[in-house]
Design a protein around this motif. Sequence first.
Motif, PDB file in Angstrom:
ATOM      1  N   LEU A  59       0.915  -1.170   0.022  1.00 55.48           N
ATOM      2  CA  LEU A  59      -0.046   0.020   0.004  1.00 55.48           C
ATOM      3  C   LEU A  59       0.861   1.244   0.009  1.00 55.48           C
ATOM      4  O   LEU A  59       0.727   2.131  -0.639  1.00 55.48           O
ATOM      5  CB  LEU A  59      -0.855   0.233   1.205  1.00 55.48           C
ATOM      6  N   ASP A  60       1.806   1.420   0.700  1.00 56.82           N
ATOM      7  CA  ASP A  60       2.810   2.412   0.830  1.00 56.82           C
ATOM      8  C   ASP A  60       3.369   2.616  -0.643  1.00 56.82           C
ATOM      9  O   ASP A  60       3.850   3.708  -0.990  1.00 56.82           O
ATOM     10  CB  ASP A  60       3.997   2.117   1.852  1.00 56.82           C
ATOM     11  N   ALA A  61       3.455   1.504  -1.369  1.00 52.53           N
ATOM     12  CA  ALA A  61       4.142   1.446  -2.676  1.00 52.53           C
ATOM     13  C   ALA A  61       3.143   2.266  -3.745  1.00 52.53           C
ATOM     14  O   ALA A  61       3.674   2.619  -4.830  1.00 52.53           O
ATOM     15  CB  ALA A  61       4.747   0.381  -3.251  1.00 52.53           C
ATOM     16  N   GLY A  62       1.919   2.283  -3.305  1.00 50.95           N
ATOM     17  CA  GLY A  62       0.920   2.733  -4.380  1.00 50.95           C
ATOM     18  C   GLY A  62      -0.090   1.734  -4.729  1.00 50.95           C
ATOM     19  O   GLY A  62      -0.914   1.999  -5.555  1.00 50.95           O
ATOM     20  N   ALA A  63      -0.224   0.569  -4.122  1.00 45.81           N
ATOM     21  CA  ALA A  63      -1.156  -0.524  -4.465  1.00 45.81           C
ATOM     22  C   ALA A  63      -2.673   0.049  -4.190  1.00 45.81           C
ATOM     23  O   ALA A  63      -2.773   0.718  -3.075  1.00 45.81           O
ATOM     24  CB  ALA A  63      -0.914  -1.922  -3.838  1.00 45.81           C
ATOM     25  N   GLU A  64      -3.407  -0.572  -4.847  1.00 50.48           N
ATOM     26  CA  GLU A  64      -4.906  -0.192  -4.564  1.00 50.48           C
ATOM     27  C   GLU A  64      -5.775  -1.183  -3.738  1.00 50.48           C
ATOM     28  O   GLU A  64      -6.426  -0.778  -3.034  1.00 50.48           O
ATOM     29  CB  GLU A  64      -5.745  -0.455  -5.979  1.00 50.48           C
ATOM     30  N   ASP A  65      -5.099  -2.432  -3.448  1.00 51.61           N
ATOM     31  CA  ASP A  65      -5.721  -3.396  -2.594  1.00 51.61           C
ATOM     32  C   ASP A  65      -4.879  -4.264  -2.573  1.00 51.61           C
ATOM     33  O   ASP A  65      -3.904  -4.637  -3.077  1.00 51.61           O
ATOM     34  CB  ASP A  65      -6.943  -3.842  -3.629  1.00 51.61           C
ATOM     35  N   PHE A  66      -5.161  -5.245  -1.058  1.00 54.33           N
ATOM     36  CA  PHE A  66      -4.542  -6.197  -0.839  1.00 54.33           C
ATOM     37  C   PHE A  66      -5.447  -7.316  -0.219  1.00 54.33           C
ATOM     38  O   PHE A  66      -6.223  -6.839   0.779  1.00 54.33           O
ATOM     39  CB  PHE A  66      -3.394  -5.867   0.294  1.00 54.33           C
ATOM     40  N   VAL A  67      -5.335  -8.659  -0.794  1.00 52.90           N
ATOM     41  CA  VAL A  67      -6.282  -9.584  -0.224  1.00 52.90           C
ATOM     42  C   VAL A  67      -5.592 -10.828   0.207  1.00 52.90           C
ATOM     43  O   VAL A  67      -4.575 -11.237  -0.820  1.00 52.90           O
ATOM     44  CB  VAL A  67      -7.501  -9.756  -1.566  1.00 52.90           C
ATOM     45  N   ALA A  68      -5.858 -11.218   1.135  1.00 54.29           N
ATOM     46  CA  ALA A  68      -5.312 -12.490   1.626  1.00 54.29           C
ATOM     47  C   ALA A  68      -6.404 -13.648   1.211  1.00 54.29           C
ATOM     48  O   ALA A  68      -7.462 -13.583   2.016  1.00 54.29           O
ATOM     49  CB  ALA A  68      -4.939 -12.676   3.103  1.00 54.29           C
ATOM     50  N   GLU A  69      -5.835 -14.644   0.364  1.00 54.51           N
ATOM     51  CA  GLU A  69      -6.679 -15.765   0.165  1.00 54.51           C
ATOM     52  C   GLU A  69      -6.149 -17.009   0.739  1.00 54.51           C
ATOM     53  O   GLU A  69      -5.199 -16.875   1.904  1.00 54.51           O
ATOM     54  CB  GLU A  69      -6.696 -15.989  -1.454  1.00 54.51           C
ATOM     55  N   ASP A  70      -6.696 -18.250   0.334  1.00 54.53           N
ATOM     56  CA  ASP A  70      -6.485 -19.339   1.083  1.00 54.53           C
ATOM     57  C   ASP A  70      -5.058 -19.664   1.201  1.00 54.53           C
ATOM     58  O   ASP A  70      -4.132 -19.709   2.113  1.00 54.53           O
ATOM     59  CB  ASP A  70      -7.095 -20.682   0.670  1.00 54.53           C
ATOM     60  N   GLU A  71      -4.286 -19.510  -0.119  1.00 51.81           N
ATOM     61  CA  GLU A  71      -2.895 -19.686  -0.307  1.00 51.81           C
ATOM     62  C   GLU A  71      -2.038 -18.664  -0.800  1.00 51.81           C
ATOM     63  O   GLU A  71      -0.743 -19.160  -0.654  1.00 51.81           O
ATOM     64  CB  GLU A  71      -2.611 -21.105  -1.239  1.00 51.81           C
ATOM     65  N   VAL A  72      -2.574 -17.675  -1.136  1.00 54.38           N
ATOM     66  CA  VAL A  72      -1.862 -16.667  -1.680  1.00 54.38           C
ATOM     67  C   VAL A  72      -2.222 -15.101  -1.295  1.00 54.38           C
ATOM     68  O   VAL A  72      -3.249 -14.991  -0.628  1.00 54.38           O
ATOM     69  CB  VAL A  72      -1.820 -16.672  -3.201  1.00 54.38           C
TER      70      VAL A  72
END
Length: 246
Positions: free
Chosen positions: A158-171
């Motif tokens: 997010l600090d680098a400029g990402a819009e979103d971050f999602v934690a899924e089951d394996e990734v």
Amino acid sequence: MSGHSKWHNIQAKKGKADAKRGKIFTKIGKEIVVAAKNGGSNPETNAKLRDVIAKAKAANMPNDTITRAIKKAAGELSAVNYETIIYEGYGPEGIAVIVECLTENKNRTAGNVRYAFSKQGGNMGTVGCVGFMFQSKGEIIIEKTDSVDEDELMMMALDAGAEDFVAEDEVFVVTTTPEDFGTVREALESNGIEFLEADVKMIPDTYTEINEEVATKFQKMLDVLEDDDDVQNVYHNAEFPEGWEG
């Protein structure tokens, strides 16, 4: 955070991915040729080429193969003229499909793509018929391991400029705008983060659930398209049944 990439749903199965590794390398090699032709063969001054190289590394393409591809591209800039063509249409049960191609023969590619659609009960549509259902996004896939701290990774992205971050089951799935993709990818890479995938792709706004019968039919269509050397990427909004193995 918001959103869900359905990465586990659309990721090629491990066995198939291994079996098609040579074809994947060929497709990425073609992208390297186009990137080098458009922006030069020096990755330091060609952001697109840097992004393609990152994609190649995420696909476990050997460094010497990448280097050869760049050298080959530099020597063939006037020999091969690939054109990007996007086809849109519908798979069985109205699944939205976008097919991204790089080709030097539009007639051959159009015929092959049209055949793949019609053979499995789909049909090729006009430009824009399903494109509005997708958004162009940078997507970086990172495997969950003990060495990757979720909170640290999220703040880094997010600090680098990402819009979103999602934690899924394996990734973990990091989403960016197409414009910020390279910056975010390079920031994570400089912090030693390795990627399973790193690319700008078409992400559907919503997904369509399909049953096993439709999934089997649609997978055959995907296999035909992905086996075509002119087809670089296939995007769709199908949500395969939980646990479906094909």
